[in-house]
Motif scaffolding. Structure first.
Motif, PDB file in Angstrom:
ATOM      1  N   SER A 280      -6.326  -3.286   0.651  1.00  0.00           N
ATOM      2  CA  SER A 280      -6.466  -2.062  -0.387  1.00  0.00           C
ATOM      3  C   SER A 280      -6.785  -2.812  -1.648  1.00  0.00           C
ATOM      4  CB  SER A 280      -5.101  -1.605  -0.536  1.00  0.00           C
ATOM      5  OG  SER A 280      -4.400  -1.907   0.622  1.00  0.00           O
TER       6      SER A 280
ATOM      7  N   THR B  87       0.256  -0.566  -7.009  1.00  0.00           N
ATOM      8  CA  THR B  87      -0.892  -0.574  -5.848  1.00  0.00           C
ATOM      9  C   THR B  87      -1.538   0.827  -6.034  1.00  0.00           C
ATOM     10  OG1 THR B  87       0.980   0.242  -4.445  1.00  0.00           O
ATOM     11  CG2 THR B  87       0.139  -2.120  -4.322  1.00  0.00           C
TER      12      THR B  87
ATOM     13  N   PRO C 121       0.827  -1.134  -0.150  1.00  0.00           N
ATOM     14  CA  PRO C 121      -0.110  -0.091  -0.009  1.00  0.00           C
ATOM     15  C   PRO C 121       0.773   1.266  -0.085  1.00  0.00           C
ATOM     16  CG  PRO C 121      -0.690  -1.471   2.114  1.00  0.00           C
ATOM     17  CD  PRO C 121       0.571  -2.180   0.963  1.00  0.00           C
TER      18      PRO C 121
ATOM     19  N   ASN D 129      -9.406  -5.204  -5.393  1.00  0.00           N
ATOM     20  CA  ASN D 129      -9.647  -5.789  -4.424  1.00  0.00           C
ATOM     21  C   ASN D 129     -10.810  -6.886  -4.732  1.00  0.00           C
ATOM     22  OD1 ASN D 129     -10.447  -6.805  -1.716  1.00  0.00           O
ATOM     23  ND2 ASN D 129     -11.009  -4.842  -0.932  1.00  0.00           N
TER      24      ASN D 129
ATOM     25  N   ASP E  96      -4.760   2.515  -6.278  1.00  0.00           N
ATOM     26  CA  ASP E  96      -6.144   1.964  -5.854  1.00  0.00           C
ATOM     27  C   ASP E  96      -7.084   2.856  -5.655  1.00  0.00           C
ATOM     28  OD1 ASP E  96      -5.164   2.666  -3.409  1.00  0.00           O
ATOM     29  OD2 ASP E  96      -5.779   0.875  -2.593  1.00  0.00           O
TER      30      ASP E  96
END
Ligand SMILES: *Cc1c(COP(=O)(O)O)cnc(C)c1O
Length: 221
Positions: free
Chosen positions: A137, A100, A82, A129, A102
């Protein structure tokens, strides 16, 4: 030969044979996940010619890889953990691929900070996810297409793939298939999925990057 190198060669062999059996021409790349392991443990793999490494913490990666990247400048470092907005600058300095992305706020921050690194060619993956887990996350599966289109078309970031971490208690193959469908829908090139326990399953499902740590370096403490 030390254990790490031996394990690495076995993983490479498994990837190759799984690829031959199940896939056509696309590449399957190995991201060696070196989190928690020190530079002297990683260096033999770099000397062996391996170029792609993954780390999950910005601060740890930044200090660990500073000298290594100077010494071996064709190494490509992936962020697989994350990312907080206040660490974006350090992340862009440290990593070549950020897997990552997101959320909108993070994407905008990355866009603005990337202007400080004009001579670096980044790639970005959107983390999905797939299990809709509240603690995990990643963008929701149903929002992935619109989010990805927005980053590519409006922010003009170089998004080339999707990544996921399936729920621990479910069959990963189901999630790999979901991510593969989404990749086709989004018309992207890369899929980052599969870890030590399920990378062969992920290759069968279309992974172009598998992320393997403990099967190479041993247990993490
Ligand atoms: C730690 C980690 C891996 C590697 O896991 P292993 O089971 O040790 O292979 C892969 N992906 C992510 C996102 C990780 O955090």
């Amino acid at each position: 030969m030390n254990n790490t190198l031996l394990n690495y060669k076995q993983i490479i062999q498994k990837i190759d044979s799984c690829k031959k059996k199940n896939r056509n021409k696309e590449d399957v790349n190995l991201t060696v996940v070196s989190k928690t392991f020190s530079a002297d443990v990683i260096e033999p793999l770099i000397l062996e010619g391996h170029k792609i490494y993954g780390e999950n913490k910005v601060q740890e990666a930044s200090s660990k890889w500073k000298d290594l990247k100077q010494k071996y400048n064709n190494v490509r470092l992936h962020l697989i953990g994350p990312l907080q907005t206040n660490k974006v600058n350090l992340a862009l300095k440290t990593f070549d691929i950020i897997e990552t992305i997101d959320r909108e706020k993070l994407a905008i921050k990355v866009k603005n900070s990337a202007e400080n690194f004009l001579n670096k060619k980044f790639e970005f993956f959107v983390q999905v996810n797939t299990g809709n887990e509240s603690q995990k996350s990643g963008i929701e599966l149903t929002k992935t297409k619109s989010f990805t289109d927005w980053i590519i078309n409006d922010l003009k970031l170089n998004v080339t793939g999707l990544m996921c971490i399936p729920p621990l208690d479910q069959d990963p193959a189901t999630h790999f298939k979901l991510l593969m469908q989404k990749k086709l829908e989004c018309n992207l090139r890369h899929l980052s999925m599969g870890m030590s326990n399920d990378f062969e399953e992920a290759i069968k499902a279309g992974a172009t990057f598998v992320r393997v740590g403990s099967a190479i370096f041993g247990k993490r403490y």
